[in-house]
Design a protein around this motif. Structure first.
Motif, PDB file in Angstrom:
ATOM      1  N   THR A  34       0.849  -1.190   0.000  1.00 20.53           N
ATOM      2  CA  THR A  34       0.000   0.000   0.000  1.00 20.53           C
ATOM      3  C   THR A  34       0.884   1.238   0.000  1.00 20.53           C
ATOM      4  O   THR A  34       1.743   1.395   0.866  1.00 20.53           O
ATOM      5  N   VAL A  35       0.674   2.097  -0.998  1.00 12.83           N
ATOM      6  CA  VAL A  35       1.463   3.321  -1.145  1.00 12.83           C
ATOM      7  C   VAL A  35       0.515   4.511  -1.127  1.00 12.83           C
ATOM      8  O   VAL A  35      -0.487   4.528  -1.843  1.00 12.83           O
ATOM      9  N   SER A  36       0.814   5.500  -0.304  1.00 10.33           N
ATOM     10  CA  SER A  36       0.011   6.726  -0.290  1.00 10.33           C
ATOM     11  C   SER A  36       0.874   7.884  -0.769  1.00 10.33           C
ATOM     12  O   SER A  36       2.054   7.973  -0.437  1.00 10.33           O
ATOM     13  N   VAL A  37       0.287   8.753  -1.589  1.00 11.36           N
ATOM     14  CA  VAL A  37       0.998   9.924  -2.096  1.00 11.36           C
ATOM     15  C   VAL A  37       0.079  11.131  -1.992  1.00 11.36           C
ATOM     16  O   VAL A  37      -1.140  10.995  -1.906  1.00 11.36           O
ATOM     17  N   LEU A  96       3.207   9.848 -10.042  1.00  9.45           N
ATOM     18  CA  LEU A  96       3.715   8.603  -9.475  1.00  9.45           C
ATOM     19  C   LEU A  96       2.869   7.387  -9.830  1.00  9.45           C
ATOM     20  O   LEU A  96       3.353   6.261  -9.760  1.00  9.45           O
ATOM     21  N   ALA A  97       1.610   7.596 -10.209  1.00  7.38           N
ATOM     22  CA  ALA A  97       0.738   6.461 -10.519  1.00  7.38           C
ATOM     23  C   ALA A  97       1.313   5.560 -11.614  1.00  7.38           C
ATOM     24  O   ALA A  97       1.306   4.331 -11.470  1.00  7.38           O
ATOM     25  N   PRO A  98       1.842   6.101 -12.739  1.00  9.84           N
ATOM     26  CA  PRO A  98       2.406   5.213 -13.763  1.00  9.84           C
ATOM     27  C   PRO A  98       3.576   4.374 -13.254  1.00  9.84           C
ATOM     28  O   PRO A  98       3.741   3.216 -13.646  1.00  9.84           O
ATOM     29  N   LEU A  99       4.402   4.944 -12.369  1.00  7.55           N
ATOM     30  CA  LEU A  99       5.530   4.198 -11.827  1.00  7.55           C
ATOM     31  C   LEU A  99       5.043   3.028 -10.972  1.00  7.55           C
ATOM     32  O   LEU A  99       5.540   1.908 -11.089  1.00  7.55           O
ATOM     33  N   ILE A 100       4.039   3.282 -10.121  1.00  5.93           N
ATOM     34  CA  ILE A 100       3.491   2.224  -9.275  1.00  5.93           C
ATOM     35  C   ILE A 100       2.797   1.171 -10.130  1.00  5.93           C
ATOM     36  O   ILE A 100       2.896  -0.038  -9.871  1.00  5.93           O
ATOM     37  N   LEU A 119      -2.666   2.055  -4.455  1.00  6.87           N
ATOM     38  CA  LEU A 119      -2.184   3.434  -4.441  1.00  6.87           C
ATOM     39  C   LEU A 119      -3.322   4.333  -3.977  1.00  6.87           C
ATOM     40  O   LEU A 119      -4.378   4.380  -4.601  1.00  6.87           O
ATOM     41  N   ILE A 120      -3.123   5.030  -2.866  1.00  8.05           N
ATOM     42  CA  ILE A 120      -4.191   5.845  -2.296  1.00  8.05           C
ATOM     43  C   ILE A 120      -3.704   7.259  -2.039  1.00  8.05           C
ATOM     44  O   ILE A 120      -2.505   7.522  -1.977  1.00  8.05           O
TER      45      ILE A 120
END
Length: 298
Positions: free
Chosen positions: A104-107, A115-119, A133-134
């Protein structure tokens, strides 16, 4: 009338591999060393292979080794098997090296588009990994990695370099050549509040700080670029967010001699203690840190 079916021999794959090595190395001794066997064992396996097929695979003299037609066919089969095994071993190694489990990654909202494309790429490269991704505003205590806003004075904080862009079809008012003049025009900001923003404008000669109050704010870069394209104002966008946008060709960068940095916003990648030992967390957090550091002004 009854017919008898010829018994098809069971192929000794290891013996075929030995035959391939003998063909390559032109020596029973060298083949035995490659396979860590004795020469007599290699000879016995080849004789057994010939017995199974009822025909010679090698013509041997005191000085030469020559494959028979059957030997050539078996060597071709062995090479194909070796190739398929190598491909299979490579695929197994790739699957084994993939990350699994959950992450789980939050930005922050303003970095979500970037950052969404990288995740997403991490998830595509690791099918066994479930990635969530949240938004940082929704993050709870169970977040594995958090990209959060910190004080610019923080030793780990990374300021975000900004760009100002304008629609190709828009016209700049005559005589507005300075940074302050341009920033006095309406500003559309990506991912920030409509409160005044302090911006450092760095040139080779000086550093000027100005404050702008955005007239329009959104966390969706496409919405922002559409607003800029329709003449609402200039776009104030994190540099790598702008450069990663598929629509950037519709716009031109202004203030190309300046590097802009938000005075009040810096970011850090924080890893949860409970997940710190996980290789996937270390890997992804390192990728995020590299992306953030790439935005530092040159």
């Amino acid at each position: 009338m009854e017919t008898t079916r010829r018994h098809e021999p069971d192929i000794d794959i290891e013996a075929v591999r030995l035959l391939v090595s003998i063909s390559e190395l032109r020596s029973f001794k060298s083949a035995a060393e490659r396979h860590r066997m004795t020469v007599s064992n290699v000879s016995n396996r080849i004789r057994k292979l010939e017995s199974d097929f009822g025909a010679q695979v090698l013509r041997r003299t005191t000085r030469t080794l020559e494959l028979t037609p059957l030997g050539h066919r078996l060597v071709g089969l062995g090479e194909s098997i070796a190739h398929e095994l190598a491909v299979a071993e490579g695929e197994l190694a790739r699957i084994g090296s993939q990350f699994g489990g959950t992450l789980t990654v939050s930005v922050t909202d303003e970095l979500m588009t970037w950052l969404a494309p990288l995740i997403l790429q991490v998830a595509q490269d690791n099918p066994r990994l479930r990635v969530s991704l949240i938004s940082d505003s929704q993050a709870g205590t169970q977040t594995d990695i958090r990209v959060k806003r910190v004080s610019k004075s923080s030793t780990r904080g990374t300021p975000i370099s900004m760009v100002i862009c304008q629609s190709m079809g828009a016209a700049i008012a005559p005589g507005t050549y300075s940074a302050a003049d341009l920033l006095a025009l309406p500003i559309c900001a990506l991912g920030h509040t409509t409160a005044a923003l302090a911006i450092d404008l760095n040139t080779a000669r000086s550093r000027v700080q100005v404050e702008v109050t955005p007239c329009f704010m959104t966390t969706d870069i496409e919405v922002l670029l559409q607003a800029v394209e329709h003449g609402v104002g200039l776009g104030l966008i994190p540099e790598l967010v702008f450069r990663s946008s598929a629509s950037r060709s519709r716009f031109r960068l202004l203030l190309t001699d300046h590097r802009m940095e938000l005075s009040t916003d810096a970011y850090d990648v924080v890893v949860s203690d409970r997940e710190h030992s996980k290789a996937v967390v270390r890997h992804v957090s390192s990728m995020l840190e590299q992306q953030l550091k790439a935005t530092r002004p040159a």
